[in-house]
Design a protein around this motif. Structure first.
Motif, PDB file in Angstrom:
ATOM      1  N   THR A 144      43.451 109.375  63.189  1.00  0.00           N
ATOM      2  CA  THR A 144      42.729 108.285  62.527  1.00  0.00           C
ATOM      3  C   THR A 144      43.684 107.120  62.280  1.00  0.00           C
ATOM      4  N   TRP A 145      43.227 105.923  62.583  1.00  0.00           N
ATOM      5  CA  TRP A 145      44.065 104.731  62.349  1.00  0.00           C
ATOM      6  C   TRP A 145      43.477 103.934  61.198  1.00  0.00           C
ATOM      7  N   PHE A 146      44.333 103.575  60.231  1.00  0.00           N
ATOM      8  CA  PHE A 146      43.924 102.760  59.089  1.00  0.00           C
ATOM      9  C   PHE A 146      44.691 101.439  59.119  1.00  0.00           C
ATOM     10  N   ARG A 147      44.015 100.384  58.683  1.00  0.00           N
ATOM     11  CA  ARG A 147      44.640  99.058  58.656  1.00  0.00           C
ATOM     12  C   ARG A 147      45.164  98.808  57.243  1.00  0.00           C
ATOM     13  N   PRO A 148      46.388  98.258  57.114  1.00  0.00           N
ATOM     14  CA  PRO A 148      46.879  97.944  55.765  1.00  0.00           C
ATOM     15  C   PRO A 148      46.015  96.874  55.119  1.00  0.00           C
ATOM     16  N   GLU A 159      53.626 100.394  64.868  1.00  0.00           N
ATOM     17  CA  GLU A 159      54.566 100.346  65.989  1.00  0.00           C
ATOM     18  C   GLU A 159      53.855  99.685  67.152  1.00  0.00           C
ATOM     19  N   GLY A 160      54.472  98.634  67.675  1.00  0.00           N
ATOM     20  CA  GLY A 160      53.862  97.960  68.829  1.00  0.00           C
ATOM     21  C   GLY A 160      52.510  97.346  68.500  1.00  0.00           C
ATOM     22  N   GLY A 161      52.316  96.877  67.255  1.00  0.00           N
ATOM     23  CA  GLY A 161      51.091  96.160  66.913  1.00  0.00           C
ATOM     24  C   GLY A 161      49.887  97.054  66.631  1.00  0.00           C
ATOM     25  N   HIS A 162      50.090  98.368  66.573  1.00  0.00           N
ATOM     26  CA  HIS A 162      48.952  99.255  66.301  1.00  0.00           C
ATOM     27  C   HIS A 162      48.764  99.450  64.796  1.00  0.00           C
ATOM     28  N   ASP A 163      47.644 100.086  64.428  1.00  0.00           N
ATOM     29  CA  ASP A 163      47.415 100.363  63.009  1.00  0.00           C
ATOM     30  C   ASP A 163      48.236 101.579  62.578  1.00  0.00           C
ATOM     31  N   VAL A 164      48.106 101.913  61.293  1.00  0.00           N
ATOM     32  CA  VAL A 164      48.839 103.057  60.757  1.00  0.00           C
ATOM     33  C   VAL A 164      48.111 104.333  61.187  1.00  0.00           C
ATOM     34  N   ARG A 165      48.858 105.228  61.849  1.00  0.00           N
ATOM     35  CA  ARG A 165      48.245 106.417  62.451  1.00  0.00           C
ATOM     36  C   ARG A 165      48.392 107.581  61.473  1.00  0.00           C
ATOM     37  N   LEU A 166      47.272 108.235  61.144  1.00  0.00           N
ATOM     38  CA  LEU A 166      47.312 109.308  60.154  1.00  0.00           C
ATOM     39  C   LEU A 166      46.413 110.472  60.561  1.00  0.00           C
ATOM     40  N   GLY A 167      46.746 111.635  60.056  1.00  0.00           N
ATOM     41  CA  GLY A 167      45.896 112.804  60.283  1.00  0.00           C
ATOM     42  C   GLY A 167      46.083 113.802  59.162  1.00  0.00           C
ATOM     43  N   LEU A 168      45.142 114.703  59.042  1.00  0.00           N
ATOM     44  CA  LEU A 168      45.198 115.720  57.990  1.00  0.00           C
ATOM     45  C   LEU A 168      44.927 117.078  58.630  1.00  0.00           C
ATOM     46  N   GLU A 169      45.919 117.948  58.507  1.00  0.00           N
ATOM     47  CA  GLU A 169      45.737 119.289  59.060  1.00  0.00           C
ATOM     48  C   GLU A 169      45.384 120.210  57.914  1.00  0.00           C
ATOM     49  N   ASP A 170      44.260 120.864  58.049  1.00  0.00           N
ATOM     50  CA  ASP A 170      43.789 121.752  56.995  1.00  0.00           C
ATOM     51  C   ASP A 170      43.846 123.177  57.517  1.00  0.00           C
ATOM     52  N   ARG A 191      39.800 110.025  51.299  1.00  0.00           N
ATOM     53  CA  ARG A 191      39.797 110.244  49.839  1.00  0.00           C
ATOM     54  C   ARG A 191      41.203 110.524  49.313  1.00  0.00           C
ATOM     55  N   LEU A 192      42.020 111.136  50.159  1.00  0.00           N
ATOM     56  CA  LEU A 192      43.370 111.533  49.741  1.00  0.00           C
ATOM     57  C   LEU A 192      44.340 110.347  49.691  1.00  0.00           C
ATOM     58  N   LEU A 193      44.104 109.353  50.533  1.00  0.00           N
ATOM     59  CA  LEU A 193      45.107 108.308  50.730  1.00  0.00           C
ATOM     60  C   LEU A 193      45.470 107.515  49.474  1.00  0.00           C
ATOM     61  N   PRO A 194      44.523 107.083  48.641  1.00  0.00           N
ATOM     62  CA  PRO A 194      44.936 106.295  47.476  1.00  0.00           C
ATOM     63  C   PRO A 194      45.955 107.029  46.605  1.00  0.00           C
ATOM     64  N   ALA A 195      45.875 108.361  46.553  1.00  0.00           N
ATOM     65  CA  ALA A 195      46.796 109.115  45.696  1.00  0.00           C
ATOM     66  C   ALA A 195      48.103 109.463  46.410  1.00  0.00           C
ATOM     67  N   VAL A 221      49.175 107.806  49.874  1.00  0.00           N
ATOM     68  CA  VAL A 221      49.698 106.664  50.638  1.00  0.00           C
ATOM     69  C   VAL A 221      48.784 105.463  50.353  1.00  0.00           C
ATOM     70  N   PRO A 222      48.929 104.833  49.197  1.00  0.00           N
ATOM     71  CA  PRO A 222      48.032 103.713  48.887  1.00  0.00           C
ATOM     72  C   PRO A 222      48.397 102.459  49.693  1.00  0.00           C
ATOM     73  N   GLY A 223      47.480 101.490  49.699  1.00  0.00           N
ATOM     74  CA  GLY A 223      47.753 100.219  50.373  1.00  0.00           C
ATOM     75  C   GLY A 223      47.047 100.091  51.707  1.00  0.00           C
ATOM     76  N   LEU A 224      46.124 101.036  51.979  1.00  0.00           N
ATOM     77  CA  LEU A 224      45.390 100.984  53.253  1.00  0.00           C
ATOM     78  C   LEU A 224      43.916 100.734  52.976  1.00  0.00           C
ATOM     79  N   ARG A 225      43.242 100.122  53.928  1.00  0.00           N
ATOM     80  CA  ARG A 225      41.799  99.917  53.766  1.00  0.00           C
ATOM     81  C   ARG A 225      41.098 101.273  53.696  1.00  0.00           C
TER      82      ARG A 225
END
Ligand SMILES: Cc1cc2nc3c(=O)[nH]c(=O)nc-3n(C[C@H](O)[C@H](O)[C@H](O)COP(=O)(O)OP(=O)(O)OC[C@H]3O[C@@H](n4cnc5c(N)ncnc54)[C@H](O)[C@@H]3O)c2cc1C
Length: 380
Positions: A224-228, A259-270, A297-301, A303-307
Protein backbone atom coordinates in the motif's frame (compact mmCIF):
# COMPACT_ATOMS: atom_id res chain seq x y z
CA UNK A 1 13.71 -42.21 -29.43
CA UNK A 2 11.77 -39.35 -27.83
CA UNK A 3 12.22 -35.86 -29.27
CA UNK A 4 12.84 -33.20 -26.66
CA UNK A 5 11.99 -29.54 -27.26
CA UNK A 6 14.71 -28.49 -24.83
CA UNK A 7 17.02 -30.03 -22.29
CA UNK A 8 15.43 -28.02 -19.45
CA UNK A 9 12.37 -25.82 -19.02
CA UNK A 10 11.92 -23.24 -16.30
CA UNK A 11 8.21 -22.70 -15.63
CA UNK A 12 7.40 -19.35 -14.00
CA UNK A 13 9.61 -16.30 -14.57
CA UNK A 14 9.19 -14.42 -11.30
CA UNK A 15 12.39 -13.51 -9.44
CA UNK A 16 13.39 -17.12 -8.78
CA UNK A 17 12.60 -18.64 -12.17
CA UNK A 18 14.19 -15.71 -14.02
CA UNK A 19 17.39 -16.17 -12.01
CA UNK A 20 17.46 -19.92 -12.75
CA UNK A 21 16.94 -19.22 -16.45
CA UNK A 22 19.81 -16.72 -16.42
CA UNK A 23 22.27 -19.05 -14.69
CA UNK A 24 21.34 -22.04 -16.86
CA UNK A 25 21.60 -20.08 -20.12
CA UNK A 26 24.91 -18.54 -19.03
CA UNK A 27 26.27 -22.07 -18.58
CA UNK A 28 25.25 -23.01 -22.11
CA UNK A 29 22.32 -25.23 -21.12
CA UNK A 30 19.58 -25.57 -23.76
CA UNK A 31 16.83 -23.93 -21.68
CA UNK A 32 13.31 -22.73 -22.31
CA UNK A 33 11.41 -20.30 -20.08
CA UNK A 34 7.62 -20.50 -19.90
CA UNK A 35 5.74 -17.65 -18.21
CA UNK A 36 1.99 -17.29 -17.91
CA UNK A 37 2.09 -13.48 -18.16
CA UNK A 38 4.88 -11.01 -18.99
CA UNK A 39 8.02 -11.15 -16.81
CA UNK A 40 8.14 -8.15 -14.49
CA UNK A 41 4.38 -7.63 -14.84
CA UNK A 42 3.03 -10.91 -13.51
CA UNK A 43 0.59 -10.72 -10.58
CA UNK A 44 2.61 -13.12 -8.38
CA UNK A 45 5.00 -12.02 -5.62
CA UNK A 46 7.93 -10.43 -7.44
CA UNK A 47 6.51 -6.94 -7.71
CA UNK A 48 5.52 -4.02 -5.49
CA UNK A 49 8.13 -1.50 -6.65
CA UNK A 50 10.91 -2.46 -4.29
CA UNK A 51 11.85 -5.31 -1.99
CA UNK A 52 14.11 -5.28 1.02
CA UNK A 53 17.51 -7.00 1.00
CA UNK A 54 19.12 -7.77 4.37
CA UNK A 55 22.35 -9.53 5.26
CA UNK A 56 21.54 -10.35 8.89
CA UNK A 57 18.62 -12.73 8.17
CA UNK A 58 16.93 -13.85 11.39
CA UNK A 59 14.70 -16.40 9.60
CA UNK A 60 17.46 -19.08 9.42
CA UNK A 61 21.27 -19.09 9.79
CA UNK A 62 21.49 -20.91 6.45
CA UNK A 63 20.22 -17.79 4.72
CA UNK A 64 23.26 -15.71 5.64
CA UNK A 65 25.65 -17.37 3.15
CA UNK A 66 22.80 -17.29 0.62
CA UNK A 67 22.42 -13.53 1.16
CA UNK A 68 26.19 -13.00 0.78
CA UNK A 69 26.14 -14.90 -2.51
CA UNK A 70 23.05 -13.03 -3.70
CA UNK A 71 24.73 -9.72 -2.97
CA UNK A 72 27.59 -10.70 -5.31
CA UNK A 73 25.17 -11.88 -7.97
CA UNK A 74 22.96 -8.76 -7.75
CA UNK A 75 26.13 -6.75 -8.45
CA UNK A 76 26.95 -9.07 -11.36
CA UNK A 77 23.44 -8.56 -12.74
CA UNK A 78 23.82 -4.79 -12.45
CA UNK A 79 27.16 -4.92 -14.29
CA UNK A 80 25.91 -7.25 -17.00
CA UNK A 81 22.68 -5.30 -17.49
CA UNK A 82 24.40 -1.90 -17.19
CA UNK A 83 21.64 -0.80 -14.85
CA UNK A 84 20.86 -0.03 -11.21
CA UNK A 85 18.89 -2.71 -9.39
CA UNK A 86 19.96 -2.18 -5.78
CA UNK A 87 19.61 1.00 -3.71
CA UNK A 88 22.11 0.62 -0.82
CA UNK A 89 20.00 2.51 1.70
CA UNK A 90 20.55 0.34 4.78
CA UNK A 91 17.61 -1.07 6.72
CA UNK A 92 16.08 -0.66 10.17
CA UNK A 93 14.66 -3.56 12.19
CA UNK A 94 12.51 -2.46 15.12
CA UNK A 95 10.73 -4.38 17.83
CA UNK A 96 10.92 -6.01 21.26
CA UNK A 97 14.48 -6.77 22.36
CA UNK A 98 13.58 -10.45 22.68
CA UNK A 99 11.29 -10.55 19.63
CA UNK A 100 11.80 -12.16 16.25
CA UNK A 101 12.50 -9.05 14.12
CA UNK A 102 14.92 -6.71 15.92
CA UNK A 103 15.87 -9.20 18.64
CA UNK A 104 16.25 -12.01 16.11
CA UNK A 105 18.36 -9.85 13.80
CA UNK A 106 20.65 -8.80 16.63
CA UNK A 107 21.16 -12.38 17.81
CA UNK A 108 21.88 -13.52 14.23
CA UNK A 109 24.25 -10.63 13.58
CA UNK A 110 26.21 -11.32 16.76
CA UNK A 111 26.41 -15.05 16.11
CA UNK A 112 27.48 -14.77 12.46
CA UNK A 113 29.65 -11.67 12.65
CA UNK A 114 27.44 -9.31 10.66
CA UNK A 115 28.20 -5.71 11.62
CA UNK A 116 25.05 -3.87 12.77
CA UNK A 117 24.28 -0.85 14.96
CA UNK A 118 21.72 -0.85 17.77
CA UNK A 119 19.44 1.89 19.12
CA UNK A 120 17.45 2.10 22.32
CA UNK A 121 13.83 3.23 21.95
CA UNK A 122 14.86 6.73 23.06
CA UNK A 123 17.71 6.91 20.55
CA UNK A 124 15.36 5.64 17.82
CA UNK A 125 12.88 8.41 18.55
CA UNK A 126 15.62 10.99 18.10
CA UNK A 127 17.25 9.48 15.02
CA UNK A 128 14.08 8.36 13.22
CA UNK A 129 11.27 10.66 14.47
CA UNK A 130 8.79 9.32 11.88
CA UNK A 131 8.45 6.22 14.07
CA UNK A 132 6.33 7.02 17.13
CA UNK A 133 4.61 4.96 19.83
CA UNK A 134 7.77 2.98 20.60
CA UNK A 135 7.59 1.20 23.98
CA UNK A 136 10.71 1.33 26.16
CA UNK A 137 11.50 -2.36 25.66
CA UNK A 138 11.73 -1.95 21.87
CA UNK A 139 15.09 -1.56 20.16
CA UNK A 140 16.29 -0.68 16.69
CA UNK A 141 18.91 -2.61 14.72
CA UNK A 142 20.50 -0.88 11.74
CA UNK A 143 21.75 -3.26 9.03
CA UNK A 144 24.08 -1.10 6.91
CA UNK A 145 24.31 -3.81 4.24
CA UNK A 146 20.57 -3.72 3.63
CA UNK A 147 18.87 -1.91 0.78
CA UNK A 148 16.05 -1.89 -1.69
CA UNK A 149 15.89 -3.98 -4.83
CA UNK A 150 13.91 -2.61 -7.77
CA UNK A 151 11.64 -5.58 -8.11
CA UNK A 152 10.03 -5.47 -11.56
CA UNK A 153 13.14 -3.97 -13.18
CA UNK A 154 15.28 -6.74 -11.66
CA UNK A 155 13.04 -9.48 -13.08
CA UNK A 156 12.96 -7.89 -16.53
CA UNK A 157 16.74 -7.38 -16.54
CA UNK A 158 17.38 -10.98 -15.50
CA UNK A 159 15.14 -12.37 -18.24
CA UNK A 160 16.78 -10.11 -20.84
CA UNK A 161 20.23 -11.33 -19.80
CA UNK A 162 19.01 -14.93 -19.95
CA UNK A 163 17.70 -14.32 -23.46
CA UNK A 164 20.99 -12.72 -24.48
CA UNK A 165 22.76 -15.82 -23.19
CA UNK A 166 20.63 -18.07 -25.39
CA UNK A 167 17.49 -18.92 -23.38
CA UNK A 168 14.28 -19.18 -25.38
CA UNK A 169 11.36 -17.48 -23.62
CA UNK A 170 7.65 -18.00 -24.20
CA UNK A 171 5.50 -15.42 -22.44
CA UNK A 172 1.69 -15.58 -22.14
CA UNK A 173 2.10 -19.34 -21.92
CA UNK A 174 0.45 -21.07 -19.03
CA UNK A 175 1.49 -24.59 -18.14
CA UNK A 176 -1.79 -26.28 -17.30
CA UNK A 177 -0.36 -29.60 -16.15
CA UNK A 178 2.92 -31.40 -15.66
CA UNK A 179 3.17 -35.05 -16.73
CA UNK A 180 6.17 -37.07 -15.63
CA UNK A 181 7.09 -39.57 -18.38
CA UNK A 182 9.99 -42.02 -18.65
CA UNK A 183 13.19 -39.98 -18.98
CA UNK A 184 11.50 -36.59 -19.03
CA UNK A 185 8.53 -34.32 -18.52
CA UNK A 186 5.59 -33.30 -20.69
CA UNK A 187 4.35 -29.77 -20.06
CA UNK A 188 0.83 -29.16 -21.28
CA UNK A 189 0.01 -25.64 -22.44
CA UNK A 190 -2.92 -24.17 -24.40
CA UNK A 191 -0.47 -23.74 -27.31
CA UNK A 192 0.61 -27.39 -27.34
CA UNK A 193 2.83 -29.90 -25.62
CA UNK A 194 6.40 -29.06 -24.56
CA UNK A 195 8.71 -32.04 -24.00
CA UNK A 196 11.82 -31.60 -21.88
CA UNK A 197 14.22 -33.81 -19.96
CA UNK A 198 14.00 -31.72 -16.79
CA UNK A 199 11.76 -29.01 -15.44
CA UNK A 200 12.32 -26.33 -12.82
CA UNK A 201 8.93 -25.42 -11.35
CA UNK A 202 9.24 -21.85 -10.04
CA UNK A 203 5.57 -20.93 -10.16
CA UNK A 204 5.31 -19.52 -6.63
CA UNK A 205 1.81 -19.79 -5.19
CA UNK A 206 0.73 -22.09 -8.01
CA UNK A 207 3.10 -24.95 -7.27
CA UNK A 208 0.45 -27.10 -5.52
CA UNK A 209 -1.72 -26.85 -8.67
CA UNK A 210 1.06 -28.32 -10.84
CA UNK A 211 2.71 -30.65 -8.34
CA UNK A 212 0.49 -31.58 -5.41
CA UNK A 213 1.95 -32.85 -2.16
CA UNK A 214 3.93 -29.98 -0.63
CA UNK A 215 2.41 -28.22 2.42
CA UNK A 216 2.31 -24.72 0.92
CA UNK A 217 -0.39 -22.16 1.43
CA UNK A 218 -0.78 -18.70 0.02
CA UNK A 219 -2.11 -15.53 1.58
CA UNK A 220 -3.01 -12.20 0.05
CA UNK A 221 -0.55 -9.53 1.18
CA UNK A 222 -1.23 -6.05 -0.16
CA UNK A 223 1.46 -3.43 -0.73
CA UNK A 224 0.00 0.00 0.00
CA UNK A 225 1.31 3.46 -0.89
CA UNK A 226 0.39 6.49 1.23
CA UNK A 227 1.04 10.13 0.36
CA UNK A 228 2.50 12.42 3.05
CA UNK A 229 0.28 15.27 4.27
CA UNK A 230 1.19 18.52 2.48
CA UNK A 231 2.33 20.09 5.72
CA UNK A 232 4.36 17.09 6.71
CA UNK A 233 6.20 16.07 3.59
CA UNK A 234 9.53 14.92 4.98
CA UNK A 235 9.36 11.20 4.31
CA UNK A 236 12.51 10.86 2.20
CA UNK A 237 14.23 7.48 2.31
CA UNK A 238 17.18 8.90 4.25
CA UNK A 239 15.07 9.95 7.24
CA UNK A 240 12.50 7.16 6.89
CA UNK A 241 14.59 4.24 5.61
CA UNK A 242 13.39 0.77 4.69
CA UNK A 243 12.18 -0.86 7.90
CA UNK A 244 10.50 -3.88 9.43
CA UNK A 245 8.78 -3.13 12.76
CA UNK A 246 7.36 -5.80 15.04
CA UNK A 247 4.51 -4.65 17.28
CA UNK A 248 3.72 -6.03 20.70
CA UNK A 249 0.63 -7.83 19.36
CA UNK A 250 2.79 -9.83 16.91
CA UNK A 251 1.83 -7.89 13.80
CA UNK A 252 4.64 -6.59 11.62
CA UNK A 253 4.58 -3.21 9.93
CA UNK A 254 7.03 -2.74 7.07
CA UNK A 255 7.82 -0.16 4.46
CA UNK A 256 10.17 2.47 3.09
CA UNK A 257 10.26 6.21 2.51
CA UNK A 258 10.07 8.20 -0.68
CA UNK A 259 12.46 6.99 -3.32
CA UNK A 260 12.53 8.07 -6.94
CA UNK A 261 9.40 10.22 -6.58
CA UNK A 262 7.12 7.42 -5.36
CA UNK A 263 4.79 7.51 -2.36
CA UNK A 264 5.56 5.99 1.02
CA UNK A 265 5.35 2.20 0.66
CA UNK A 266 3.82 0.32 3.60
CA UNK A 267 2.43 -3.07 4.49
CA UNK A 268 1.13 -4.96 7.49
CA UNK A 269 1.86 -8.61 8.04
CA UNK A 270 -0.59 -10.27 10.36
CA UNK A 271 0.50 -13.69 11.57
CA UNK A 272 -2.99 -14.48 12.83
CA UNK A 273 -6.44 -15.02 11.46
CA UNK A 274 -6.51 -11.79 9.45
CA UNK A 275 -4.20 -13.33 6.83
CA UNK A 276 -6.53 -14.58 4.12
CA UNK A 277 -5.52 -17.85 2.43
CA UNK A 278 -6.33 -18.09 -1.28
CA UNK A 279 -6.70 -21.03 -3.60
CA UNK A 280 -3.64 -21.41 -5.87
CA UNK A 281 -5.76 -21.05 -8.98
CA UNK A 282 -7.76 -18.07 -7.70
CA UNK A 283 -6.94 -15.12 -10.00
CA UNK A 284 -8.95 -12.51 -8.09
CA UNK A 285 -6.60 -9.65 -7.18
CA UNK A 286 -9.32 -7.07 -6.52
CA UNK A 287 -8.87 -4.95 -3.39
CA UNK A 288 -11.48 -4.26 -0.73
CA UNK A 289 -11.27 -1.92 2.30
CA UNK A 290 -10.51 -5.03 4.38
CA UNK A 291 -7.15 -5.14 2.62
CA UNK A 292 -5.95 -1.75 3.89
CA UNK A 293 -8.18 -0.56 6.75
CA UNK A 294 -6.22 -2.18 9.60
CA UNK A 295 -3.03 -0.62 8.32
CA UNK A 296 -4.63 2.81 7.82
CA UNK A 297 -6.05 2.72 11.38
CA UNK A 298 -2.64 1.86 12.81
CA UNK A 299 -0.65 4.61 11.10
CA UNK A 300 -1.60 7.67 13.19
CA UNK A 301 -0.30 5.89 16.30
CA UNK A 302 2.85 4.44 14.70
CA UNK A 303 3.79 6.53 11.64
CA UNK A 304 1.79 9.78 11.67
CA UNK A 305 1.95 12.42 8.94
CA UNK A 306 0.38 10.44 6.10
CA UNK A 307 -2.95 10.94 4.38
CA UNK A 308 -5.61 8.60 5.81
CA UNK A 309 -6.48 6.89 2.51
CA UNK A 310 -3.96 4.96 0.41
CA UNK A 311 -2.90 6.47 -2.91
CA UNK A 312 -2.41 3.04 -4.49
CA UNK A 313 -2.55 -0.66 -3.61
CA UNK A 314 -1.01 -3.70 -5.32
CA UNK A 315 -2.09 -7.17 -4.30
CA UNK A 316 0.76 -9.57 -3.60
CA UNK A 317 0.74 -13.27 -2.87
CA UNK A 318 2.87 -14.68 -0.08
CA UNK A 319 3.50 -18.40 -0.31
CA UNK A 320 4.09 -19.89 3.12
CA UNK A 321 5.55 -23.13 4.45
CA UNK A 322 4.91 -24.63 7.91
CA UNK A 323 8.46 -23.77 9.09
CA UNK A 324 8.69 -20.43 7.31
CA UNK A 325 11.61 -21.59 5.12
CA UNK A 326 11.78 -21.84 1.34
CA UNK A 327 11.38 -25.08 -0.59
CA UNK A 328 14.25 -25.66 -3.05
CA UNK A 329 15.31 -29.06 -4.34
CA UNK A 330 14.29 -32.31 -6.02
CA UNK A 331 11.16 -33.84 -4.43
CA UNK A 332 11.79 -37.53 -3.83
CA UNK A 333 15.16 -37.15 -5.59
CA UNK A 334 13.34 -37.31 -8.93
CA UNK A 335 15.85 -36.69 -11.74
CA UNK A 336 13.18 -34.92 -13.79
CA UNK A 337 11.89 -32.21 -11.43
CA UNK A 338 13.36 -29.38 -9.36
CA UNK A 339 11.02 -27.14 -7.36
CA UNK A 340 11.50 -23.64 -5.93
CA UNK A 341 8.68 -22.02 -3.99
CA UNK A 342 7.62 -20.83 -0.54
CA UNK A 343 9.40 -17.46 -0.68
CA UNK A 344 7.29 -16.27 2.27
CA UNK A 345 8.03 -12.57 2.86
CA UNK A 346 11.79 -12.75 2.37
CA UNK A 347 12.44 -14.64 -0.87
CA UNK A 348 13.10 -11.86 -3.35
CA UNK A 349 16.43 -10.81 -1.87
CA UNK A 350 17.83 -14.32 -2.27
CA UNK A 351 16.67 -14.79 -5.87
CA UNK A 352 20.05 -14.79 -7.68
CA UNK A 353 21.66 -17.30 -5.32
CA UNK A 354 18.56 -19.50 -5.46
CA UNK A 355 18.69 -19.30 -9.27
CA UNK A 356 22.31 -20.39 -9.16
CA UNK A 357 21.45 -23.27 -6.83
CA UNK A 358 18.64 -24.34 -9.16
CA UNK A 359 21.12 -24.41 -12.05
CA UNK A 360 23.50 -26.51 -9.92
CA UNK A 361 20.70 -28.96 -9.12
CA UNK A 362 19.71 -29.25 -12.79
CA UNK A 363 23.32 -30.00 -13.69
CA UNK A 364 23.70 -32.52 -10.87
CA UNK A 365 26.33 -30.44 -9.07
CA UNK A 366 26.51 -29.66 -5.35
CA UNK A 367 25.05 -26.23 -4.61
CA UNK A 368 27.64 -23.54 -3.76
CA UNK A 369 25.72 -22.69 -0.61
CA UNK A 370 24.42 -25.67 1.44
CA UNK A 371 20.65 -25.82 1.03
CA UNK A 372 19.69 -29.04 2.83
CA UNK A 373 17.47 -27.03 5.20
CA UNK A 374 15.29 -26.10 2.21
CA UNK A 375 14.76 -29.67 0.98
CA UNK A 376 11.20 -30.40 -0.23
CA UNK A 377 11.46 -33.80 1.48
CA UNK A 378 11.84 -32.31 4.97
CA UNK A 379 8.06 -32.40 5.45
CA UNK A 380 7.74 -36.17 4.88
C1 LIG B 1 3.68 -7.93 -0.21
C2 LIG B 1 4.97 -8.69 -0.24
C3 LIG B 1 6.14 -8.08 0.19
C4 LIG B 1 7.35 -8.76 0.14
N1 LIG B 1 8.48 -8.13 0.54
C5 LIG B 1 9.67 -8.74 0.42
C6 LIG B 1 10.88 -8.06 0.73
O1 LIG B 1 10.87 -6.89 1.14
N2 LIG B 1 12.06 -8.73 0.56
C7 LIG B 1 12.11 -10.01 0.09
O2 LIG B 1 13.21 -10.55 -0.04
N3 LIG B 1 10.97 -10.69 -0.21
C8 LIG B 1 9.76 -10.09 -0.07
N4 LIG B 1 8.61 -10.75 -0.37
C9 LIG B 1 8.69 -12.15 -0.85
C10 LIG B 1 9.05 -12.19 -2.33
O3 LIG B 1 8.23 -11.30 -3.04
C11 LIG B 1 8.88 -13.60 -2.88
O4 LIG B 1 9.52 -14.52 -2.02
C12 LIG B 1 9.51 -13.73 -4.25
O5 LIG B 1 9.09 -12.70 -5.10
C13 LIG B 1 9.12 -15.08 -4.82
O6 LIG B 1 9.40 -15.12 -6.18
P1 LIG B 1 8.95 -16.38 -7.03
O7 LIG B 1 9.66 -16.26 -8.34
O8 LIG B 1 9.12 -17.62 -6.25
O9 LIG B 1 7.35 -16.24 -7.20
P2 LIG B 1 6.47 -15.29 -8.12
O10 LIG B 1 7.01 -13.91 -8.17
O11 LIG B 1 5.06 -15.46 -7.69
O12 LIG B 1 6.66 -15.89 -9.57
C14 LIG B 1 5.97 -17.01 -10.04
C15 LIG B 1 5.79 -16.82 -11.53
O13 LIG B 1 5.22 -18.02 -12.07
C16 LIG B 1 4.25 -17.66 -13.03
N5 LIG B 1 3.32 -18.78 -13.15
C17 LIG B 1 2.47 -19.22 -12.19
N6 LIG B 1 1.79 -20.30 -12.64
C18 LIG B 1 2.24 -20.54 -13.88
C19 LIG B 1 1.91 -21.54 -14.84
N7 LIG B 1 1.00 -22.48 -14.58
N8 LIG B 1 2.54 -21.50 -16.03
C20 LIG B 1 3.48 -20.53 -16.31
N9 LIG B 1 3.83 -19.57 -15.41
C21 LIG B 1 3.21 -19.58 -14.21
C22 LIG B 1 3.62 -16.40 -12.45
O14 LIG B 1 2.94 -15.65 -13.42
C23 LIG B 1 4.83 -15.69 -11.87
O15 LIG B 1 5.46 -14.84 -12.81
C24 LIG B 1 7.39 -10.10 -0.33
C25 LIG B 1 6.21 -10.72 -0.76
C26 LIG B 1 5.01 -10.03 -0.73
C27 LIG B 1 3.76 -10.69 -1.22
Amino acid sequence: MAHWDAETAVVGLGAWGAAALWRLAARGVDVLGLERFTPGQAPGSSHGGSQLFRLACPEHPGLIPLAHRSRELWAELEDAGQTKLFVPSGGLLIGPEHGRVAGGTLRTAREYGVRVRTFTATALRIQYPRHVGLPRHHIGVWDPHAGLLRAEHAVRTTVTLARNAGARVHTDTRVTSVELVPGGVHLHTPHGLVKVRQVVLAVGARLPALLPGLPLDTVRTPVTWFRPLESDGDFELEGFPAFVRELDDGRVLWGSGLEGGHDVRLGLEDPGAAAKPVEPEDDDRSVTPDDWQDLARLLPAKVPGLRPLPARIAMGLRTRTPDGQFVVGRPGDDARVVVAAGGNAHGFAHAPAIGEALADLVQGEPTKVPLGFLSPDRFD
